[in-house]
Design a protein around this motif. Structure first.
Motif, mmCIF file in Angstrom:
data_model
loop_
_atom_site.group_PDB
_atom_site.id
_atom_site.type_symbol
_atom_site.label_atom_id
_atom_site.label_comp_id
_atom_site.label_asym_id
_atom_site.label_seq_id
_atom_site.Cartn_x
_atom_site.Cartn_y
_atom_site.Cartn_z
ATOM 1 N N THR A 74 32.120 26.883 36.410
ATOM 2 C CA THR A 74 31.979 27.955 37.384
ATOM 3 C C THR A 74 33.348 28.493 37.766
ATOM 4 O OG1 THR A 74 32.122 26.517 39.326
ATOM 5 C CG2 THR A 74 29.931 26.822 38.327
ATOM 6 N N ALA A 75 33.361 29.690 38.349
ATOM 7 C CA ALA A 75 34.616 30.278 38.799
ATOM 8 C C ALA A 75 35.263 29.408 39.862
ATOM 9 C CB ALA A 75 34.357 31.681 39.345
ATOM 10 N N ALA A 76 34.438 28.800 40.702
ATOM 11 C CA ALA A 76 34.970 27.939 41.744
ATOM 12 C C ALA A 76 35.710 26.749 41.143
ATOM 13 C CB ALA A 76 33.848 27.458 42.656
ATOM 14 N N ASP A 77 35.158 26.191 40.058
ATOM 15 C CA ASP A 77 35.824 25.078 39.382
ATOM 16 C C ASP A 77 37.199 25.478 38.884
ATOM 17 O OD1 ASP A 77 33.643 23.411 39.769
ATOM 18 O OD2 ASP A 77 32.759 23.853 37.813
ATOM 19 N N ALA A 78 37.360 26.767 38.544
ATOM 20 C CA ALA A 78 38.636 27.261 38.038
ATOM 21 C C ALA A 78 39.542 27.733 39.169
ATOM 22 C CB ALA A 78 38.401 28.402 37.052
ATOM 23 N N GLY A 79 39.104 27.551 40.418
ATOM 24 C CA GLY A 79 39.903 27.943 41.569
ATOM 25 C C GLY A 79 39.894 29.429 41.845
ATOM 26 N N LEU A 80 38.834 30.137 41.393
ATOM 27 C CA LEU A 80 38.756 31.583 41.583
ATOM 28 C C LEU A 80 37.832 31.924 42.730
ATOM 29 C CD1 LEU A 80 38.422 32.536 37.811
ATOM 30 C CD2 LEU A 80 40.491 32.683 39.212
ATOM 31 N N THR A 81 38.030 33.098 43.317
ATOM 32 C CA THR A 81 37.186 33.578 44.405
ATOM 33 C C THR A 81 36.625 34.940 44.050
ATOM 34 O OG1 THR A 81 39.000 34.703 45.551
ATOM 35 C CG2 THR A 81 38.637 32.374 46.084
ATOM 36 N N GLY A 82 35.809 35.505 44.934
ATOM 37 C CA GLY A 82 35.138 36.770 44.676
ATOM 38 C C GLY A 82 36.055 37.951 44.510
ATOM 39 N N THR A 83 37.334 37.823 44.872
ATOM 40 C CA THR A 83 38.250 38.952 44.747
ATOM 41 C C THR A 83 38.476 39.365 43.299
ATOM 42 O OG1 THR A 83 40.116 37.416 44.757
ATOM 43 C CG2 THR A 83 39.485 38.382 46.862
ATOM 44 N N GLY A 84 38.143 38.487 42.342
ATOM 45 C CA GLY A 84 38.380 38.824 40.944
ATOM 46 C C GLY A 84 37.162 39.349 40.234
ATOM 47 N N GLY A 85 35.997 39.291 40.875
ATOM 48 C CA GLY A 85 34.760 39.663 40.204
ATOM 49 C C GLY A 85 34.285 41.054 40.557
ATOM 50 N N THR A 86 33.139 41.455 39.995
ATOM 51 C CA THR A 86 32.534 42.727 40.361
ATOM 52 C C THR A 86 32.018 42.649 41.784
ATOM 53 O OG1 THR A 86 30.458 41.962 39.402
ATOM 54 C CG2 THR A 86 31.868 43.292 37.997
ATOM 55 N N VAL A 87 31.814 43.788 42.404
ATOM 56 C CA VAL A 87 31.481 43.811 43.821
ATOM 57 C C VAL A 87 30.101 44.403 44.073
ATOM 58 C CG1 VAL A 87 33.894 43.962 44.532
ATOM 59 C CG2 VAL A 87 32.606 46.052 44.100
ATOM 60 N N VAL A 88 29.574 44.114 45.239
ATOM 61 C CA VAL A 88 28.325 44.725 45.674
ATOM 62 C C VAL A 88 28.585 46.189 45.994
ATOM 63 C CG1 VAL A 88 26.540 44.709 47.465
ATOM 64 C CG2 VAL A 88 27.468 42.545 46.597
ATOM 65 N N GLY A 89 27.638 47.076 45.667
ATOM 66 C CA GLY A 89 27.764 48.470 46.053
ATOM 67 C C GLY A 89 27.896 49.418 44.883
ATOM 68 N N ALA A 90 28.159 50.705 45.185
ATOM 69 C CA ALA A 90 28.030 51.776 44.216
ATOM 70 C C ALA A 90 29.250 51.996 43.335
ATOM 71 C CB ALA A 90 27.715 53.085 44.949
ATOM 72 N N ALA A 91 30.420 51.569 43.775
ATOM 73 C CA ALA A 91 31.646 51.948 43.079
ATOM 74 C C ALA A 91 31.680 51.429 41.646
ATOM 75 C CB ALA A 91 32.862 51.438 43.836
ATOM 76 N N VAL A 92 31.922 52.374 40.700
ATOM 77 C CA VAL A 92 32.131 51.981 39.313
ATOM 78 C C VAL A 92 33.580 51.526 39.196
ATOM 79 C CG1 VAL A 92 32.190 52.765 36.917
ATOM 80 C CG2 VAL A 92 30.421 53.611 38.474
ATOM 81 N N GLN A 93 33.807 50.380 38.625
ATOM 82 C CA GLN A 93 35.148 49.834 38.558
ATOM 83 C C GLN A 93 36.068 50.737 37.749
ATOM 84 O OE1 GLN A 93 34.104 46.329 36.531
ATOM 85 N NE2 GLN A 93 32.911 45.504 38.201
ATOM 86 N N GLU A 94 37.252 51.013 38.291
ATOM 87 C CA GLU A 94 38.231 51.803 37.548
ATOM 88 C C GLU A 94 38.850 50.953 36.441
ATOM 89 O OE1 GLU A 94 41.046 53.568 40.151
ATOM 90 O OE2 GLU A 94 39.550 54.653 41.303
ATOM 91 N N ALA A 95 39.000 49.662 36.717
ATOM 92 C CA ALA A 95 39.519 48.729 35.710
ATOM 93 C C ALA A 95 38.558 47.564 35.619
ATOM 94 C CB ALA A 95 40.915 48.253 36.097
ATOM 95 N N PRO A 96 38.065 47.195 34.447
ATOM 96 C CA PRO A 96 37.141 46.060 34.363
ATOM 97 C C PRO A 96 37.815 44.783 34.853
ATOM 98 C CG PRO A 96 37.170 47.321 32.309
ATOM 99 C CD PRO A 96 38.309 47.808 33.138
ATOM 100 N N PRO A 97 37.038 43.885 35.435
ATOM 101 C CA PRO A 97 37.619 42.631 35.940
ATOM 102 C C PRO A 97 38.017 41.706 34.796
ATOM 103 C CG PRO A 97 35.240 42.576 36.110
ATOM 104 C CD PRO A 97 35.594 43.968 35.696
ATOM 105 N N LYS A 98 38.886 40.768 35.104
ATOM 106 C CA LYS A 98 39.332 39.787 34.121
ATOM 107 C C LYS A 98 38.304 38.679 33.936
ATOM 108 C CE LYS A 98 44.258 40.469 35.115
ATOM 109 N NZ LYS A 98 45.506 39.813 35.598
ATOM 110 N N TRP A 99 37.434 38.521 34.919
ATOM 111 C CA TRP A 99 36.425 37.479 34.818
ATOM 112 C C TRP A 99 35.190 37.866 35.605
ATOM 113 C CZ3 TRP A 99 34.693 35.095 39.258
ATOM 114 C CH2 TRP A 99 35.502 35.214 40.393
#
Length: 219
Positions: A74-99
């Motif tokens: 899981t992302a948590a096992d790798a020490g990652l948080t929600g700041t690196g993932g896709t988000v809730v809501g309408a915005a289309v990402q300008e840059a795809p996430p790394k994970w």
């Protein structure tokens, strides 16, 4: 990994140019991750009988290279948080996430396991997409309403309650890499604004929450 009270983890119960997929199992050397992963590469389908008068086809940016790495963790096992993932809501990402994290959960309105991302946004599948070969038919205005779950070339996909063999990727018409589960391209819904929302469920009788094997969840 913890989820809001309206979700419960189901981990304990548990492919314009058309792209093709090639998968290869490799050893993982990622620090802190005990499991092995697999790479998923995307290549362009070449014409069967190319015309000698036509210039050779050029691959989309990054085609033929590793599209993503699926990690048995899981992302948590790798020490990652929600700041690196896709988000809730309408915005289309300008840059795809790394994970991206894919987690199977249940909720009050859907007792069968369905997928969410790291920020508890519900994920969906579209009955109008091609299955063989896999191809997304949601572009432009559709993709603004139903943002595809995209990832940076070579990015990591972390799993909770999802079999890594079900996870793949396709090259979209715009060149981005979109994650698939069970061969189904995966999306979010612009009308979901907070964790736990399932406002896209059943829209047009073609959009449904996606299960851990890419199945539509209607329960």
């Amino acid at each position: 990994m913890t989820f809001p009270h309206h979700f419960s983890s189901a981990a304990s119960r548990g492919p314009v140019r058309r792209a093709v997929l090639a998968t290869a199992v490799i050893l993982c050397g990622m620090a802190g991750l005990a499991g092995c992963g697999k790479t998923i590469s995307i290549g362009d389908t070449a014409p069967a009988t190319p015309s000698s008068s036509s210039p050779p086809a050029t691959a989309a940016s990054g085609a033929g290279n590793t599209a993503l790495q699926v990690v048995d963790s899981t992302a948590a096992d790798a020490g990652l948080t929600g700041t690196g993932g896709t988000v809730v809501g309408a915005a289309v990402q300008e840059a795809p996430p790394k994970w991206v994290q894919l987690s199977a959960v249940t909720s009050p309105s859907l007792s069968d396991p369905h997928l969410i991302n790291i920020n508890q946004a519900a994920l969906y599948r579209f009955d109008g997409d091609n299955a063989d070969p896999t191809h997304s038919h949601c572009n432009d205005a559709c993709a603004a309403k139903w943002p595809p779950v995209t990832i940076k070339q070579g990015g990591n996909v972390y799993l909770a309650g999802v079999d890594r063999d079900e996870v793949g990727a396709i090259r979209r018409d715009d060149g981005q890499v979109q994650i698939t589960v069970g061969g189904a391209p995966v999306y979010r819904f612009a009308g979901d604004t907070k964790p736990g929302d399932l406002n896209g469920q059943g829209v047009g009788r073609t959009w449904f929450a996606v299960g851990p094997k890419g199945e539509r969840v209607t329960g």
